[in-house]
Design a protein around this motif. Structure first.
Motif, short mmCIF file in Angstrom:
data_model
loop_
_atom_site.label_atom_id
_atom_site.label_comp_id
_atom_site.label_asym_id
_atom_site.label_seq_id
_atom_site.Cartn_x
_atom_site.Cartn_y
_atom_site.Cartn_z
N GLY A 189 0.80 -1.22 0.00
CA GLY A 189 0.00 0.00 0.00
C GLY A 189 0.84 1.27 0.00
O GLY A 189 0.34 2.33 0.38
N LEU A 190 2.08 1.18 -0.46
CA LEU A 190 2.97 2.35 -0.46
C LEU A 190 2.72 3.19 -1.71
O LEU A 190 2.76 2.68 -2.83
N GLU A 191 2.46 4.48 -1.52
CA GLU A 191 2.26 5.40 -2.64
C GLU A 191 3.47 6.29 -2.87
O GLU A 191 3.81 6.58 -4.02
N ASP A 192 4.09 6.72 -1.80
CA ASP A 192 5.20 7.68 -1.90
C ASP A 192 6.50 7.01 -1.48
O ASP A 192 6.72 6.74 -0.30
N PRO A 193 7.41 6.75 -2.43
CA PRO A 193 8.68 6.11 -2.07
C PRO A 193 9.75 7.07 -1.57
O PRO A 193 10.80 6.63 -1.09
N LEU A 194 9.52 8.37 -1.65
CA LEU A 194 10.57 9.34 -1.31
C LEU A 194 11.14 9.17 0.11
O LEU A 194 12.35 9.33 0.30
N PRO A 195 10.33 8.86 1.13
CA PRO A 195 10.91 8.69 2.47
C PRO A 195 11.97 7.61 2.55
O PRO A 195 12.81 7.62 3.45
N LEU A 196 11.97 6.68 1.61
CA LEU A 196 12.96 5.61 1.64
C LEU A 196 14.36 6.11 1.31
O LEU A 196 15.34 5.39 1.53
N HIS B 212 3.08 5.92 -8.68
CA HIS B 212 2.91 6.48 -10.02
C HIS B 212 4.10 7.34 -10.46
O HIS B 212 4.28 7.56 -11.66
N ASP B 213 4.85 7.85 -9.52
CA ASP B 213 5.89 8.84 -9.82
C ASP B 213 7.25 8.18 -10.00
O ASP B 213 7.92 7.83 -9.03
N LEU B 214 7.65 8.02 -11.25
CA LEU B 214 8.96 7.41 -11.53
C LEU B 214 10.09 8.34 -11.10
O LEU B 214 11.17 7.88 -10.71
N GLU B 215 9.85 9.65 -11.15
CA GLU B 215 10.89 10.59 -10.73
C GLU B 215 11.20 10.43 -9.25
O GLU B 215 12.36 10.57 -8.83
N ALA B 216 10.20 10.14 -8.44
CA ALA B 216 10.45 9.91 -7.01
C ALA B 216 11.33 8.69 -6.80
O ALA B 216 12.22 8.69 -5.94
N VAL B 217 11.10 7.65 -7.57
CA VAL B 217 11.95 6.47 -7.49
C VAL B 217 13.38 6.82 -7.89
O VAL B 217 14.35 6.38 -7.26
N ALA B 218 13.52 7.63 -8.93
CA ALA B 218 14.85 8.04 -9.37
C ALA B 218 15.59 8.83 -8.29
O ALA B 218 16.80 8.69 -8.13
N VAL B 219 14.86 9.65 -7.56
CA VAL B 219 15.48 10.41 -6.47
C VAL B 219 16.01 9.47 -5.40
O VAL B 219 17.12 9.64 -4.88
N VAL B 220 15.21 8.46 -5.05
CA VAL B 220 15.66 7.48 -4.05
C VAL B 220 16.94 6.80 -4.53
O VAL B 220 17.91 6.65 -3.77
N LEU B 221 16.97 6.40 -5.79
CA LEU B 221 18.17 5.73 -6.31
C LEU B 221 19.38 6.66 -6.30
O LEU B 221 20.50 6.22 -6.07
#
Length: 353
Positions: A188-195, A212-221
């Protein structure tokens, strides 16, 4: 350790089957040692609440305890007071709602809580020896206020949430400095940025989440340079055009994406493609490309530049304006005449370049 953990995560009775070091089969459950609310065994489908009781001398030496699939709904606060030496505890496939009774287990290294009804892990904060925590299949909608200094693996897959809820991660209140493996599949995770706060991560599974936000995933990486395995399969962000290519280009350290290996050949192809694309963009935006050579009166169209040669009216390099490298970086053109002039100007102009 990884193989032992995978066996422990299996759903159907893959634990050790009892406690080790001194108690043998008598420690198959705490109910058989201390009694249960109903006065009988905690085995079977009935809910049981396990109580503390006598402190047998040999209990302090127990390091592994298996209580999986005993129908346990909870524990009295003193239940584990006689088991302070525990290192591995199997509690999966029960009906446990609270983990407060586990707080005294300071030597616990591996804890398996899958398939219970736990809503909060906060009481585990301060278990400084805990390395593996599996709380998959519970009801955790809010991950916060948890300090686990030695935690290396955290599994939070398949959380059961209320309709419309999502898993919220308050990373400012979480302290996992050693976390390497994180799985939150169908959580149920929507926002990956806190990771992004967990910058020691190496393996991350976020499959089947409403991300939905691929850019947020890219920021985490971008702030987790050690991640070599990422799973976004089933996420809307992974279904976007060229999502795989974008993530590989953003994070060259990736070796596995969505369960598929990223071969060196694929990486080389993508980075060559990116380099040529950027070069083409620079050429299209340079003044020389925008200015075409004048057409002759005969109506014959002018030919495009060949091998980098530009029309004569393009801004020329003049000695004393800076280095050649700087001019190239600005997209400007060095003409043969300018080079000849620089050579004839002697050492004076060379010192300025």
């Amino acid at each position: 350790m990884a193989h032992a953990h995978r066996r422990a995560r299996a759903k159907h009775g893959r634990g050790s089957g009892g406690a080790k070091h001194g108690l043998g089969s008598r420690a198959g459950s705490l109910a058989s040692l201390h009694g249960s609310a109903g006065g009988g065994s905690a085995r079977g489908g009935d809910e049981q609440r396990v109580r503390g009781g006598s402190k047998m001398g040999s209990e302090a030496a127990v390091t592994h305890l298996s209580l999986q699939a005993h129908g346990i709904a909870g524990f009295e606060p003193s239940t584990f007071d006689a088991f302070l030496g525990l290192k591995v505890l199997y509690l999966y496939d029960n009906r446990v709602t609270s983990v407060e009774a586990l707080a005294p287990l300071r030597h616990l290294e591996r804890l398996y809580l899958q398939n219970n009804a736990i809503a909060s892990l906060e009481p585990l904060s301060g278990l400084e020896s805990l390395k593996i925590l599996d709380a998959s299949g519970n009801r955790i909608a809010y991950l916060a206020d948890l300090h686990l200094e030695s935690l290396e693996e955290l599994h939070l897959d398949r959380q059961t949430l209320e309709p419309g809820d999502c898993l919220r991660v308050e990373s400012e209140t979480l302290h996992f400095p050693s976390l390497r493996i994180l799985t939150m599949t169908e959580a149920g995770l929507e926002d990956p940025l806190p990771l992004a706060r967990f910058n020691q991560l190496e393996e991350v599974s976020l499959a089947s989440n409403p991300i939905h936000d691929l850019e947020a995933v890219a920021v985490v990486l971008s702030v987790c340079p050690r991640v070599h395995s990422l799973d976004l399969s089933g996420c809307p962000a992974a279904a976007g055009p060229r999502a795989r290519e974008k993530l590989v280009l953003v994070h060259p350290e990736l070796d596995i994406l969505n369960g598929r290996e990223i071969s060196p050949v694929e990486k080389a192809f993508l980075f060559n493609w990116q380099r040529h694309r950027h070069q083409g963009a620079r050429h299209r935006s340079s003044p020389g490309d925008e200015a075409a050579a004048p057409s002759s009166s005969s109506g014959v169209p002018s030919l495009p530049p060949i091998d980098g040669v530009r029309p004569p009216h393009v801004r020329r390099y003049e000695p004393g304006l800076g280095s050649l490298a700087g001019f190239r970086g600005a997209g400007l053109v060095v003409t043969p005449a300018a080079v000849d002039g620089r050579a004839s100007s002697g050492s004076g102009s060379g010192s300025r370049g």
